[in-house]
Enzyme design. Structure first.
Site, short mmCIF file in Angstrom:
data_model
loop_
_atom_site.label_atom_id
_atom_site.label_comp_id
_atom_site.label_asym_id
_atom_site.label_seq_id
_atom_site.Cartn_x
_atom_site.Cartn_y
_atom_site.Cartn_z
CG HIS A 1 13.37 128.43 -26.55
ND1 HIS A 1 14.38 127.65 -27.05
CD2 HIS A 1 12.22 127.94 -27.09
CE1 HIS A 1 13.87 126.72 -27.86
NE2 HIS A 1 12.57 126.87 -27.89
CG HIS B 1 11.48 128.85 -31.93
ND1 HIS B 1 10.21 128.39 -32.23
CD2 HIS B 1 11.94 128.03 -30.96
CE1 HIS B 1 9.92 127.35 -31.47
NE2 HIS B 1 10.95 127.11 -30.68
CD GLU C 1 13.56 124.99 -32.14
OE1 GLU C 1 14.09 125.31 -31.05
OE2 GLU C 1 12.53 124.29 -32.21
#
Length: 392
Positions: free
Chosen positions: A146, A220, A357
């Site tokens: 991420h 997220h 996601e």
């Protein structure tokens, strides 16, 4: 920029340093406009917190006339609250989050955050472009996850537009400097949150670079549509429009091939409870400690389309996800362990939230057969995802 007073949708418009917020007019004007504005979305600005460096963090509440409201702060572009009605018309929060700013600055599993530069994992925290190897911040075993420990979820975004009307719009901007967390190029990013009167929350992403780089942005939020964060999400009925899965190795990096979901626990082409197969003997489930995988969405040539849905039977809430991305990651809160506080003083237990996601596949910069995530100077990265809420 001068701090604007908190305000709600009306007739007056105040503009300061490029940021416009529609505010309340007088009572008579509002009454005269009540018919025109009945399907409108209001927006309210407030101060959410202050960083250790003394930087002020703003929060924006977008609220429509059908009981849906979303709170977004400029730190991490985080959705701190998302309230939608249940089948009885009662609006409750359906995303995991905290009740104070300080908790968001501590380590947490990306609650509600904008993710970049690269959503999901990059194997061994490195990739190459035109023969040049770029080494990234390591924050997930040997891998980068991420965008790294100081990814887009930990930076302060600038609100460049905030306005109500038929839709409520909040447009955020962040400029990621060349080599930030190891990624090349100065990347200028805009993310626009739009709340519509039909209880749809749209998230649109746009980015440009001055040097060849890779980009894969996503949102997220952890959803628990029951509105009761003591309940697990195992009885949630999920549909994913995907015939194939991106299988992973022991460190959750794609193997490079794509597997059919038929006759596996990963087949959500027809509605199925998350808990039905999550504990069956399966190597992929073992590696992810549950579902923590990217599905290869169907109809990729059709652009913006239905991708997935979640139905929570107790509340009757339904969330449909639409996107133009090739993949979607279902994560079932496998690493929630009862150590993080809820807003009401309890804790978030194992599998009390799920993520959907929308994204390109994990590790695409190192996988030549995956859809490319490369962005060149002169090009514009653009993608859009929508979360539509209803009841049944």
């Amino acid at each position: 920029m001068n701090l604007l007073r908190s305000c709600v949708l009306g007739l007056a418009v105040i503009t300061t340093a490029g940021l416009s917020v529609q505010c309340k007019g007088d009572k008579k004007e509002n009454q005269e406009q009540s018919v025109v504005q009945k399907d409108s979305v209001s927006i309210e600005k407030s101060e959410y917190g202050t960083t250790a460096k003394g930087e002020k963090i703003e929060s924006y509440k977008l609220k429509n006339q059908k009981g849906m409201e979303v709170d977004i702060m400029t730190y991490g572009g985080i959705i701190t609250s998302l309230k939608v009605p249940n089948k009885a018309g009662v609006s409750e929060d359906v995303v995991l989050g905290f009740n104070n700013f300080e908790q968001y600055t501590k380590d947490n599993p990306f609650f509600g955050a904008l993710i970049g530069r690269y959503g999901n994992r990059i194997g061994k925290a490195k990739f190459s472009l035109d023969g040049v190897e770029y080494k990234l911040a390591v924050n997930d075993g040997p891998n980068s996850l991420h965008g790294g420990p100081m990814g887009f979820h930990k930076v302060i975004w600038t609100a460049v537009e905030a306005k109500g009307g038929a839709d409520g719009v909040l447009k955020l901007k962040y400029v990621s400097k060349d080599m930030e967390e190891g990624f090349p190029g100065n990347l200028t990013v805009f993310v626009t949150y739009t709340l519509k009167s039909d209880n749809t929350l749209e998230v649109a992403y746009e980015a440009t670079t001055d040097k060849k780089t890779v980009v894969n942005l996503t949102q997220h939020s952890y959803f628990n549509l029951s509105g009761d964060f003591t309940r697990t999400i195992l009885d949630n009925i999920v549909t994913i429009d995907a015939d194939k899965l991106v299988p992973v190795d022991e460190t959750l990096i794609p193997t490079g091939k794509l597997d059919d979901v038929a006759n596996t626990p990963f087949d959500f082409r027809t509605p199925k409870a998350i808990g039905k197969d999550i504990e069956v003997a399966n190597e992929q489930l073992k590696r992810g400690k549950g579902y923590d995988h990217c599905w290869v969405l169907n109809n990729q040539d059709k652009g913006f389309r239905f991708a997935a849905s979640v139905y929570e039977p107790v509340s009757g809430r339904v969330m449909e996800v639409f996107t133009d991305e090739p993949g979607i990651q279902l994560y079932t809160g496998n690493f929630l362990d009862g150590t993080l506080p809820t807003r009401d003083g309890k804790t978030y237990a194992h599998r009390t939230g799920l993520c959907l996601e929308t994204e390109h596949y994990p590790d695409s910069p190192n996988q030549k057969d995956f859809p490319s995530t490369v962005l060149n100077p002169g090009e514009t990265y653009k993608t859009k995802t929508a979360f539509k809420f209803s009841t049944k």
